[in-house]
Design a protein around this motif. Structure first.
Motif, PDB file in Angstrom:
ATOM      1  N   THR A 141       4.760   2.839  -9.294  1.00  0.00           N
ATOM      2  CA  THR A 141       4.881   2.307 -10.870  1.00  0.00           C
ATOM      3  C   THR A 141       4.837   3.453 -11.735  1.00  0.00           C
ATOM      4  OG1 THR A 141       3.984   0.358 -10.421  1.00  0.00           O
ATOM      5  CG2 THR A 141       4.121   0.834 -12.617  1.00  0.00           C
ATOM      6  N   TRP A 161       6.578  -3.147 -10.756  1.00  0.00           N
ATOM      7  CA  TRP A 161       5.245  -3.875 -10.480  1.00  0.00           C
ATOM      8  C   TRP A 161       5.631  -5.107  -9.726  1.00  0.00           C
ATOM      9  CZ3 TRP A 161       0.374  -2.078 -10.126  1.00  0.00           C
ATOM     10  CH2 TRP A 161      -0.649  -3.035 -10.172  1.00  0.00           C
ATOM     11  N   PRO A 214      -2.941  -6.493 -14.576  1.00  0.00           N
ATOM     12  CA  PRO A 214      -2.266  -5.031 -15.314  1.00  0.00           C
ATOM     13  C   PRO A 214      -1.078  -5.334 -16.040  1.00  0.00           C
ATOM     14  CG  PRO A 214      -3.148  -5.040 -12.879  1.00  0.00           C
ATOM     15  CD  PRO A 214      -3.230  -6.280 -13.120  1.00  0.00           C
ATOM     16  N   PRO A 215      -0.047  -6.146 -15.802  1.00  0.00           N
ATOM     17  CA  PRO A 215       1.033  -6.424 -16.613  1.00  0.00           C
ATOM     18  C   PRO A 215       0.811  -6.994 -18.009  1.00  0.00           C
ATOM     19  CG  PRO A 215       1.528  -7.001 -14.389  1.00  0.00           C
ATOM     20  CD  PRO A 215       0.162  -6.884 -14.367  1.00  0.00           C
ATOM     21  N   LEU A 267      -2.738  -1.770  -3.609  1.00  0.00           N
ATOM     22  CA  LEU A 267      -2.775  -1.553  -4.925  1.00  0.00           C
ATOM     23  C   LEU A 267      -2.528   0.072  -5.266  1.00  0.00           C
ATOM     24  CD1 LEU A 267      -3.416  -2.310  -7.912  1.00  0.00           C
ATOM     25  CD2 LEU A 267      -6.136  -1.791  -7.247  1.00  0.00           C
ATOM     26  N   THR A 288      -2.191  -7.015 -19.262  1.00  0.00           N
ATOM     27  CA  THR A 288      -3.029  -5.965 -20.309  1.00  0.00           C
ATOM     28  C   THR A 288      -2.183  -4.960 -20.891  1.00  0.00           C
ATOM     29  OG1 THR A 288      -4.891  -6.295 -18.651  1.00  0.00           O
ATOM     30  CG2 THR A 288      -4.905  -4.265 -20.263  1.00  0.00           C
ATOM     31  N   VAL A 289      -1.215  -4.307 -20.209  1.00  0.00           N
ATOM     32  CA  VAL A 289      -0.275  -3.470 -20.558  1.00  0.00           C
ATOM     33  C   VAL A 289       0.515  -3.954 -21.774  1.00  0.00           C
ATOM     34  CG1 VAL A 289       1.966  -2.249 -20.186  1.00  0.00           C
ATOM     35  CG2 VAL A 289      -0.113  -2.074 -18.485  1.00  0.00           C
ATOM     36  N   LEU A 339       0.379   1.376  -7.547  1.00  0.00           N
ATOM     37  CA  LEU A 339       0.153   2.247  -8.648  1.00  0.00           C
ATOM     38  C   LEU A 339       0.999   3.657  -8.699  1.00  0.00           C
ATOM     39  CD1 LEU A 339      -3.787   1.718  -9.226  1.00  0.00           C
ATOM     40  CD2 LEU A 339      -1.952   0.769 -10.880  1.00  0.00           C
TER      41      LEU A 339
END
Length: 269
Positions: A72, A201, A247-248, A65, A250-251, A69
Motif C-alpha cells: 500500500t 488495501w 485503517p481505511p 499486515l 481512519t484514513v 502495508l
C-alpha cells in the motif's frame, strides 16, 4: 418541517448504512453458538473480546499486515509521483499529438483488468516476479489513467500567471512543479492517495493471481484462509475483517476535509 424531514431522512439512511458494520462488530464479539442462532441475535449476551486475539493468531496476520502495508505505501508513493508528473506534462507542456496521446491514455480506462490479467501474468512470469510483491507494486509507478485525468484537470485550474512569474525569477519546470504546483494541488493528491489506498488495501484478485507462498500473502488473502473444506469460522472472519476495516476508515475520517476540497475546489488560493 422541510428541515426536520431532511434530517430524518439523513438519519434513516445513516443508520441503514451503519447496520452492516454494526452487525460485523457484534458478530465478531459473539460466541460460536450465538452466530448461527435463529432468529438472529443482534446483541451478544456476553462480549468475547478474546475473539480478536484468537483470530489474529490463527494465521500469521502480523506478517500479512506487513505485506499489505508494504504494498500500500509503495503503491501510493509510486502513484503520486508518476501520475502527478504525467498530469503536469499533459496540462502545461505543448507538443505535437498531446491531445491524441491523452485520449489514448483515457481510453485505457475502458479496458477491464480481467482482459489484461493473463498477459500480465505471462509478462511477470517471464521477468521472474511471480510469488513476489513486485507485480502488485511496480505497475503503480507508471501512473493510472484515472488519477492522471483527475490531477490534470486540477492543474489546469491553477493560473498560469503563477508559473510565468516564477519563470521570470529564473525557476525551471522542475522547480515550478515542486514549489508551486505540488503545494497547490495538495488536496487533489490527498484524494488520489485515499482512493489508491482503498483500492490497494482491499485488492484480492491481484494477490490471489500473483502470490503462491503464504509468507507473501496480504491481509485479504489471509482472510480467505478461514474458509475451510467443511465450513467457515465466522467469528474469526468477522473479527479480522473488523481489524482490516480500521485503517481505511481512519484514513478516510482524517482526510475527508481534503477529499471534499480536492473534489469541489480549484487550484486558486
Amino acid at each position: 418541517m422541510k428541515k426536520v424531514l431532511t434530517y430524518a431522512l439523513l438519519l434513516f439512511f445513516s443508520l441503514l448504512f451503519l447496520m452492516p458494520f454494526f452487525w460485523l462488530v457484534t458478530t465478531a464479539l459473539k460466541s460460536p453458538e450465538e452466530v448461527y442462532m435463529y432468529p438472529p441475535k443482534w446483541i451478544p449476551s456476553e462480549l468475547h473480546w478474546e475473539n480478536f486475539a484468537k483470530a489474529w493468531t490463527i494465521q500469521p496476520f502480523t506478517l500479512f499486515l506487513k505485506n499489505s502495508l508494504t504494498v500500500t505505501v509503495l503503491c501510493n508513493i509510486g502513484q503520486l509521483i508518476s501520475s502527478s508528473l504525467v498530469a503536469y506534462g499533459f496540462a502545461r507542456f505543448r507538443f505535437k499529438g498531446r491531445d491524441t496521446l491523452f485520449m489514448v491514455v483515457l481510453a485505457t480506462m475502458m479496458i477491464p483488468w480481467d482482459v489484461t490479467m493473463i498477459p500480465l501474468y505471462m509478462e511477470f512470469n517471464f521477468l521472474g516476479w511471480i510469488n513476489t510483491l513486485k507485480p502488485l507494486i511496480v505497475p503503480s509507478w507508471f501512473g493510472s489513467a484515472f488519477y492522471i485525468f483527475l490531477l490534470r484537470q486540477f492543474i489546469m485550474t491553477i493560473p498560469t500567471e503563477l508559473e510565468e512569474a516564477a519563470k521570470i525569477d529564473g525557476a525551471g519546470d522542475l522547480k515550478i512543479f515542486t514549489k508551486i504546483i505540488i503545494p497547490l494541488m495538495f488536496p487533489a493528491l490527498v484524494l488520489v492517495s485515499v482512493f489508491n489506498m482503498l483500492d490497494t488495501w482491499n485488492d484480492y484478485l491481484g494477490p490471489l493471481i500473483f502470490l503462491n507462498d503464504a509468507s507473501m500473502y496480504t491481509l485479504t488473502l489471509g482472510l480467505a484462509q478461514f474458509k475451510g473444506m467443511f465450513g467457515v469460522d465466522m467469528t474469526s472472519v468477522m473479527a479480522v475483517t473488523t481489524i482490516i476495516c480500521l485503517p481505511p476508515l481512519t484514513v478516510f475520517f482524517l482526510a475527508q476535509k481534503y477529499i471534499v476540497e480536492g473534489i469541489s475546489t480549484t487550484g486558486i488560493k
